[in-house]
Scaffold this motif. Structure first.
Motif, PDB file in Angstrom:
ATOM      1  N   SER A 162      53.292  23.094 -32.325  1.00 51.63           N
ATOM      2  CA  SER A 162      53.813  23.031 -30.967  1.00 51.63           C
ATOM      3  C   SER A 162      52.772  22.565 -29.954  1.00 51.63           C
ATOM      4  N   VAL A 163      51.485  22.702 -30.292  1.00 52.65           N
ATOM      5  CA  VAL A 163      50.439  22.275 -29.364  1.00 52.65           C
ATOM      6  C   VAL A 163      49.756  20.991 -29.829  1.00 52.65           C
ATOM      7  N   GLY A 164      50.390  20.247 -30.755  1.00 59.85           N
ATOM      8  CA  GLY A 164      49.920  18.916 -31.076  1.00 59.85           C
ATOM      9  C   GLY A 164      49.197  18.732 -32.386  1.00 59.85           C
ATOM     10  N   ARG A 178      45.214  19.586 -38.072  1.00 63.88           N
ATOM     11  CA  ARG A 178      44.151  18.902 -37.343  1.00 63.88           C
ATOM     12  C   ARG A 178      44.680  18.347 -36.019  1.00 63.88           C
ATOM     13  N   LEU A 179      43.856  18.430 -35.008  1.00 58.54           N
ATOM     14  CA  LEU A 179      44.155  17.851 -33.696  1.00 58.54           C
ATOM     15  C   LEU A 179      42.981  16.994 -33.263  1.00 58.54           C
ATOM     16  N   GLU A 180      43.227  15.706 -33.079  1.00 55.38           N
ATOM     17  CA  GLU A 180      42.184  14.819 -32.553  1.00 55.38           C
ATOM     18  C   GLU A 180      41.972  15.145 -31.080  1.00 55.38           C
ATOM     19  N   LEU A 181      40.732  15.298 -30.670  1.00 55.68           N
ATOM     20  CA  LEU A 181      40.455  15.747 -29.306  1.00 55.68           C
ATOM     21  C   LEU A 181      40.930  14.751 -28.261  1.00 55.68           C
ATOM     22  N   ARG A 182      40.887  13.476 -28.578  1.00 56.81           N
ATOM     23  CA  ARG A 182      41.350  12.491 -27.595  1.00 56.81           C
ATOM     24  C   ARG A 182      42.843  12.661 -27.316  1.00 56.81           C
ATOM     25  N   THR A 183      43.593  13.175 -28.294  1.00 60.81           N
ATOM     26  CA  THR A 183      45.018  13.443 -28.093  1.00 60.81           C
ATOM     27  C   THR A 183      45.211  14.603 -27.130  1.00 60.81           C
TER      28      THR A 183
END
Length: 222
Positions: A162-164, A178-183
């Protein structure tokens, strides 16, 4: 309603919900954690871990306050600081990522976008330190009543999605996400946009800058 983020420090550690402030699930290896809970003081072990991590690496957590009340928190660190990170079937965490250990939003504050607000705060902090991504282990069976061995410190997969976050290594119980920080840093906040417009402070520049998100998220247990 005012919302603010602060770093987790020894001074703010006491604002974590009591079960979380006494939990060393992530901070110690499974054997040491069991020993601490059985015969030691896990709260002191938690405090020692936070102190060491702050001194050697820097900020390792964020707390969200709503009108001055603790409403949620996240904790994060390089996997080398998190012994439990090697105990999952989808380990290890990628070399270019920090581990989001746990996340919790107080039930009475759920649905207000605090989850994204906390994760974006982590993203801003880690970007400044040259980290490229956040990874996490999610629990695909979180909250199932027939699972007595459920580790409550592992947040539900649904929260991370839910948070990407995106799944990078599937597993029927503990996928790694995993969440890419730029996203994370590109999120926009519809609520903040509406508030600025209402107050007459919106300008072309503010339309283009990243702001805190307000997408709803569910409450998660630490």
């Amino acid at each position: 309603m005012s919302r603010r983020l602060v770093n987790l420090t020894l001074d703010t550690l006491g604002d974590l919900p009591r079960p979380c402030s006494q939990c060393v699930f992530w901070e110690l290896d499974p054997v040491a954690a069991e020993r601490a809970c059985a015969s030691g003081d896990p709260g002191l072990e938690k405090e020692a871990w936070v102190s060491q991590t702050l001194l050697e690496w820097g900020s390792c957590g964020k707390l969200a306050y709503v009108d001055g009340m603790p409403a949620g928190f996240v904790m994060y660190a390089p996997p080398a600081y998190v012994p439990r990170s090697m105990a999952f079937p989808t380990s290890p965490v990628s070399a270019d990522a920090a581990l989001l250990m746990t996340a919790h939003v107080v039930a009475s504050f759920a649905g207000g976008g605090l989850g994204r607000m906390l994760v974006q705060g982590v993203a801003r902090d880690l970007t400044k330190r040259g980290v490229k991504a956040i990874e996490a282990f999610g629990d695909a069976k979180f909250g199932e009543a027939d699972d007595e061995k459920q580790p409550g410190c592992v947040a539900p997969v649904d929260f991370f999605l839910s948070v990407g976050f995106k799944t990078v290594r599937p597993h029927p119980r503990f996928p790694r996400l995993r969440l890419e920080l730029r996203t994370a840093l590109s999120w926009k906040s519809d609520v903040e946009y509406a508030l600025e417009k209402l107050l007459g402070s919106m300008s072309p520049e503010t339309l283009l800058r990243p702001v805190r998100p307000a997408t709803a998220t569910r409450s998660v247990e630490s």
